[in-house]
Design a protein around this motif. Structure first.
Motif, PDB file in Angstrom:
ATOM      1  N   SER A 294       0.827  -1.209   0.000  1.00  0.00           N
ATOM      2  CA  SER A 294       0.000   0.000   0.000  1.00  0.00           C
ATOM      3  C   SER A 294       0.860   1.257   0.000  1.00  0.00           C
ATOM      4  N   ILE A 295       1.950   1.245   0.768  1.00  0.00           N
ATOM      5  CA  ILE A 295       2.856   2.400   0.770  1.00  0.00           C
ATOM      6  C   ILE A 295       3.402   2.626  -0.638  1.00  0.00           C
ATOM      7  N   THR A 296       3.845   1.548  -1.275  1.00  0.00           N
ATOM      8  CA  THR A 296       4.376   1.663  -2.631  1.00  0.00           C
ATOM      9  C   THR A 296       3.316   2.171  -3.589  1.00  0.00           C
ATOM     10  N   PHE A 297       2.131   1.564  -3.545  1.00  0.00           N
ATOM     11  CA  PHE A 297       1.083   1.965  -4.485  1.00  0.00           C
ATOM     12  C   PHE A 297       0.697   3.424  -4.285  1.00  0.00           C
ATOM     13  N   ASP A 298       0.554   3.849  -3.033  1.00  0.00           N
ATOM     14  CA  ASP A 298       0.184   5.244  -2.759  1.00  0.00           C
ATOM     15  C   ASP A 298       1.245   6.204  -3.288  1.00  0.00           C
TER      16      ASP A 298
ATOM     17  N   VAL B 193       0.730   8.093  -9.224  1.00  0.00           N
ATOM     18  CA  VAL B 193       0.784   8.958 -10.407  1.00  0.00           C
ATOM     19  C   VAL B 193       1.490   8.260 -11.566  1.00  0.00           C
ATOM     20  N   TYR B 194       2.525   7.473 -11.270  1.00  0.00           N
ATOM     21  CA  TYR B 194       3.247   6.752 -12.320  1.00  0.00           C
ATOM     22  C   TYR B 194       2.426   5.571 -12.825  1.00  0.00           C
ATOM     23  N   TYR B 195       1.766   4.864 -11.912  1.00  0.00           N
ATOM     24  CA  TYR B 195       0.924   3.749 -12.335  1.00  0.00           C
ATOM     25  C   TYR B 195      -0.217   4.241 -13.222  1.00  0.00           C
ATOM     26  N   GLN B 196      -0.835   5.367 -12.853  1.00  0.00           N
ATOM     27  CA  GLN B 196      -1.934   5.897 -13.666  1.00  0.00           C
ATOM     28  C   GLN B 196      -1.450   6.226 -15.067  1.00  0.00           C
ATOM     29  N   GLN B 197      -0.235   6.767 -15.151  1.00  0.00           N
ATOM     30  CA  GLN B 197       0.303   7.192 -16.435  1.00  0.00           C
ATOM     31  C   GLN B 197       0.836   6.023 -17.267  1.00  0.00           C
ATOM     32  N   PHE B 198       1.564   5.098 -16.617  1.00  0.00           N
ATOM     33  CA  PHE B 198       2.316   4.093 -17.363  1.00  0.00           C
ATOM     34  C   PHE B 198       1.813   2.659 -17.204  1.00  0.00           C
ATOM     35  N   ALA B 199       1.075   2.370 -16.149  1.00  0.00           N
ATOM     36  CA  ALA B 199       0.641   0.985 -15.896  1.00  0.00           C
ATOM     37  C   ALA B 199      -0.726   0.987 -15.219  1.00  0.00           C
ATOM     38  N   PRO B 200      -1.750   1.448 -15.940  1.00  0.00           N
ATOM     39  CA  PRO B 200      -3.060   1.609 -15.300  1.00  0.00           C
ATOM     40  C   PRO B 200      -3.676   0.306 -14.777  1.00  0.00           C
ATOM     41  N   GLU B 201      -3.152  -0.836 -15.225  1.00  0.00           N
ATOM     42  CA  GLU B 201      -3.684  -2.117 -14.746  1.00  0.00           C
ATOM     43  C   GLU B 201      -3.142  -2.483 -13.360  1.00  0.00           C
TER      44      GLU B 201
ATOM     45  N   ASP C 173      -2.486  -2.426  -9.359  1.00  0.00           N
ATOM     46  CA  ASP C 173      -3.187  -2.092  -8.124  1.00  0.00           C
ATOM     47  C   ASP C 173      -2.369  -2.645  -6.962  1.00  0.00           C
ATOM     48  N   VAL C 174      -2.866  -2.464  -5.749  1.00  0.00           N
ATOM     49  CA  VAL C 174      -2.109  -2.885  -4.572  1.00  0.00           C
ATOM     50  C   VAL C 174      -1.820  -4.382  -4.599  1.00  0.00           C
ATOM     51  N   SER C 175      -2.781  -5.188  -5.049  1.00  0.00           N
ATOM     52  CA  SER C 175      -2.563  -6.642  -5.050  1.00  0.00           C
ATOM     53  C   SER C 175      -1.456  -7.033  -6.030  1.00  0.00           C
ATOM     54  N   LYS C 176      -1.332  -6.315  -7.134  1.00  0.00           N
ATOM     55  CA  LYS C 176      -0.274  -6.611  -8.104  1.00  0.00           C
ATOM     56  C   LYS C 176       1.094  -6.234  -7.513  1.00  0.00           C
ATOM     57  N   VAL C 177       1.163  -5.094  -6.832  1.00  0.00           N
ATOM     58  CA  VAL C 177       2.404  -4.703  -6.155  1.00  0.00           C
ATOM     59  C   VAL C 177       2.785  -5.774  -5.141  1.00  0.00           C
ATOM     60  N   PHE C 178       1.813  -6.213  -4.350  1.00  0.00           N
ATOM     61  CA  PHE C 178       2.042  -7.250  -3.342  1.00  0.00           C
ATOM     62  C   PHE C 178       2.639  -8.497  -3.993  1.00  0.00           C
ATOM     63  N   GLU C 179       2.037  -8.962  -5.093  1.00  0.00           N
ATOM     64  CA  GLU C 179       2.500 -10.183  -5.764  1.00  0.00           C
ATOM     65  C   GLU C 179       3.948 -10.092  -6.217  1.00  0.00           C
ATOM     66  N   VAL C 180       4.325  -8.966  -6.833  1.00  0.00           N
ATOM     67  CA  VAL C 180       5.672  -8.876  -7.398  1.00  0.00           C
ATOM     68  C   VAL C 180       6.735  -8.629  -6.335  1.00  0.00           C
ATOM     69  N   THR C 181       6.325  -8.303  -5.117  1.00  0.00           N
ATOM     70  CA  THR C 181       7.319  -8.049  -4.064  1.00  0.00           C
ATOM     71  C   THR C 181       7.505  -9.228  -3.128  1.00  0.00           C
ATOM     72  N   LEU C 182       6.729 -10.278  -3.307  1.00  0.00           N
ATOM     73  CA  LEU C 182       6.810 -11.430  -2.394  1.00  0.00           C
ATOM     74  C   LEU C 182       8.192 -12.067  -2.355  1.00  0.00           C
ATOM     75  N   GLU C 183       8.872 -12.145  -3.510  1.00  0.00           N
ATOM     76  CA  GLU C 183      10.152 -12.858  -3.557  1.00  0.00           C
ATOM     77  C   GLU C 183      11.343 -11.956  -3.224  1.00  0.00           C
ATOM     78  N   LEU C 184      11.097 -10.693  -2.939  1.00  0.00           N
ATOM     79  CA  LEU C 184      12.180  -9.754  -2.639  1.00  0.00           C
ATOM     80  C   LEU C 184      12.459  -9.718  -1.144  1.00  0.00           C
ATOM     81  N   GLU C 185      13.598  -9.141  -0.777  1.00  0.00           N
ATOM     82  CA  GLU C 185      13.869  -8.856   0.633  1.00  0.00           C
ATOM     83  C   GLU C 185      13.208  -7.526   0.943  1.00  0.00           C
ATOM     84  N   ASN C 186      12.166  -7.572   1.746  1.00  0.00           N
ATOM     85  CA  ASN C 186      11.368  -6.400   2.083  1.00  0.00           C
ATOM     86  C   ASN C 186      11.725  -5.919   3.476  1.00  0.00           C
TER      87      ASN C 186
END
Length: 142
Positions: free
Chosen positions: A17-21, A25-33, A35-48
């Motif tokens: 949610s922090i990342t998405f918030d 502005v960048y997601y709206q412009q470049f990746a409108p598809e 959302d928070v759940s997509k951010v969550f999915e792609v960050t699961l395998e990273l060191e957070n």
């Protein structure tokens, strides 16, 4: 004294949610598809890591370690905590963690229009390559 610490993220949905918030502005412009759940999915395998300032979560840092270099995949700080040295401290922590993994290169991707570009340049990153929207930046560390 600035009280900044880094702990493994316990709440990956809050981190997403922090990342998405921050990136809305960048997601709206470049990746409108996106959302928070997509951010969550792609960050699961990273060191957070949660970034704590005076014991409060004020951001998130995500790292990915490869054989030859460390990638700073994400560095997000909430608006109310910006301009307090937290970004610079986070970059120093990312560099420290890369060195601890016996790596001497830290890379990142950043939108050209992001105000973070100035922070990265001040912290020793240089532009390695670019496209119409993104700078690929690199810093040698030792």
């Amino acid at each position: 004294m600035i009280n900044i610490s880094f702990v493994r993220t316990a709440d990956l949905k809050r981190a997403a949610s922090i990342t998405f918030d921050n990136m809305r502005v960048y997601y709206q412009q470049f990746a409108p598809e996106w959302d928070v759940s997509k951010v969550f999915e792609v960050t699961l395998e990273l060191e957070n890591y949660d970034i704590l300032f005076q014991q409060q979560v004020v951001g998130v840092m995500r790292l990915q370690f490869n054989d030859d270099f460390c990638v700073l995949r994400d560095l997000q700080i909430i608006d109310s905590a910006k301009n307090k040295g937290i970004g610079s401290a986070s970059l120093n922590e990312a560099k420290r963690r890369a060195l601890n993994a016996n790596l001497n290169t830290l890379t990142l991707r950043v939108f050209k229009s992001s105000p973070a570009v100035a922070l990265y340049k001040r912290s020793g990153f240089v532009i390695q390559s670019e496209d119409e929207r993104i700078f690929n930046m690199i810093a040698k560390i030792s």
